[in-house]
Design a protein around this motif. Structure first.
Motif, PDB file in Angstrom:
ATOM      1  N   MET A 158       0.760  -1.267   0.020  1.00 48.64           N
ATOM      2  CA  MET A 158       0.308   0.281   0.014  1.00 48.64           C
ATOM      3  C   MET A 158       0.582   1.188  -0.262  1.00 48.64           C
ATOM      4  SD  MET A 158      -3.514  -1.474   2.192  1.00 48.64           S
ATOM      5  CE  MET A 158      -3.898   0.218   1.614  1.00 48.64           C
TER       6      MET A 158
ATOM      7  N   GLU B 236      -0.994   4.353  -1.243  1.00 45.93           N
ATOM      8  CA  GLU B 236      -2.019   5.504   0.070  1.00 45.93           C
ATOM      9  C   GLU B 236      -1.194   5.814   0.925  1.00 45.93           C
ATOM     10  OE1 GLU B 236      -3.869   1.459  -2.618  1.00 45.93           O
ATOM     11  OE2 GLU B 236      -2.292   1.917  -1.343  1.00 45.93           O
TER      12      GLU B 236
ATOM     13  N   GLU C 185      -3.340  -4.094  -6.542  1.00 53.28           N
ATOM     14  CA  GLU C 185      -2.181  -5.133  -5.891  1.00 53.28           C
ATOM     15  C   GLU C 185      -2.126  -6.141  -5.049  1.00 53.28           C
ATOM     16  OE1 GLU C 185       0.524  -3.113  -1.678  1.00 53.28           O
ATOM     17  OE2 GLU C 185      -1.219  -1.971  -2.706  1.00 53.28           O
TER      18      GLU C 185
ATOM     19  N   SER D 240      -5.831  -2.263  -3.415  1.00 51.39           N
ATOM     20  CA  SER D 240      -6.576  -2.264  -4.168  1.00 51.39           C
ATOM     21  C   SER D 240      -6.860  -3.631  -4.953  1.00 51.39           C
ATOM     22  CB  SER D 240      -5.697  -1.543  -5.521  1.00 51.39           C
ATOM     23  OG  SER D 240      -4.473  -2.166  -5.204  1.00 51.39           O
ATOM     24  N   ASP D 241      -7.844  -4.098  -5.106  1.00 52.61           N
ATOM     25  CA  ASP D 241      -7.649  -5.771  -5.518  1.00 52.61           C
ATOM     26  C   ASP D 241      -6.080  -5.576  -7.056  1.00 52.61           C
ATOM     27  OD1 ASP D 241     -10.335  -5.736  -4.548  1.00 52.61           O
ATOM     28  OD2 ASP D 241     -11.009  -5.716  -6.721  1.00 52.61           O
TER      29      ASP D 241
END
Length: 338
Positions: A21, A24, A294, A291-292
């Protein structure tokens, strides 16, 4: 960074040193030139590298001496802007020495530690039953071979969330009387022989036991709780706290801390005057999952959750561990069976 939780990976294999992530984390931290951040879980340096490239300074901490040695090249590359310290992240405020603009924590076992069989964190490859992040103190083998069966069951059940913890503990007690457990594969095979292996299960039957032992050996929940209090003390007003966790035990601690610190706290109702304590953090949005895309690229990100908060100008509150309701467990110093 400490981003490994992957013993239960069913597909994809090892995903070495991929910062979980990262986009993010950077969005929540907002590093800028001249600011100073604490990376409490340096690991392979993924977060630290990105923060440095944004122009900020970093105080990076890791209790694993191997991570400190491996990070020397990054220290040299960013001469004067990276200070790499061998310590526990629960001491991050003392290590930083002055107020900082942000703290990032990536909780759990690191990719490096998981992928090196000799560290004994994983049963994908056979290694000594060790699991010590700091490479000192009692090992997982000490716990498995010397703790009372009831204590083993509590560790495996509470920290590993293994519903068959009693069966596993009794098997360990019986087998170690014949031959002690010394290797990761030996323990994993013995657990599989006890619990069986349902083809429908996405994880190996030993996964939860290994998780419980690792968390116990490294006091991971206690360290996380103390690190959150340390971050509260270390952050400037407006400073950003960002924590990435990988399972419910960790996430629950972070959620409790942010929820408590983002609300006003009243003093004891038995006191003549009730003191209202101001919030020390503002919540910074809702919990964020990987996320999908990642999760497909890096299986270790599948269970990742990010929580963030922003420090107010209120004084830090008392560091009271009772806030977290941590499980009551035996002392780490192994108790010899009688």
């Amino acid at each position: 960074m400490m981003a490994g939780h992957g013993e239960g990976i069913a597909v994809g294999g090892p995903a070495r040193h991929i910062p979980v992530m990262l986009a993010e984390v950077l969005e929540a931290l907002r590093p800028a030139a001249g600011e100073t951040f604490v990376d409490g879980t340096f690991g392979a340096g993924g977060y630290t590298n990105a923060i440095l490239r944004a122009g900020a300074n970093v105080v990076a901490i890791d209790r694993d001496p191997d991570a400190i040695k491996a990070g020397k090249a990054l220290v040299d590359e960013f001469s004067g802007r990276l200070r790499l310290v061998h310590d526990r992240f629960s001491e991050l405020d003392a290590v930083a020495g002055e107020p900082v603009d942000g703290v990032v924590l990536d909780i759990g076992v690191s990719s490096m530690q998981l992928d090196e069989a000799e560290r004994g964190f994983s049963f994908r490859g056979d290694g000594p039953l060790d699991m010590r992040m700091a490479q000192d103190g009692p090992s997982a083998a000490d716990v498995v071979n010397r703790f009372k069966v009831g204590d083993l069951a509590r560790i495996i059940g509470m920290l590993g969330e293994e519903r068959h913890a009693g069966r596993v503990a009794r098997m360990i007690e019986k087998r170690r009387a014949v031959r002690p457990f010394e290797r990761t594969r030996d323990l994993a095979d013995a657990i599989e022989g006890t619990l069986g292996n349902n083809p429908k299960d996405k994880i190996h039957p030993a996964t939860r036991t290994f998780q419980g032992l690792r968390i116990f050996v490294n006091d991971e929940l206690g360290e996380l709780a103390r690190a959150l209090f340390a971050a509260e003390r270390a952050l400037k007003p407006g400073g950003r706290l960002v924590v990435v966790t990988f399972h419910s035990l960790e996430d629950r601690i972070v959620k409790k801390f942010i929820t408590d610190r983002a609300g006003q706290a009243a003093g004891s109702r038995h006191m003549p005057a009730v003191e209202i304590k101001a919030a020390t953090f503002d919540k910074a949005g809702k919990v964020v999952a990987a996320s999908d895309a990642e999760a497909r690229e890096n299986p270790r990100a599948r269970s990742a959750k990010l929580r963030a908060a922003v420090r107010t100008d209120a004084p830090a509150r008392a560091a009271d561990l009772s806030l977290f309701g941590l499980p009551a467990l035996p002392a780490l110093a192994p108790a010899v069976e009688r």
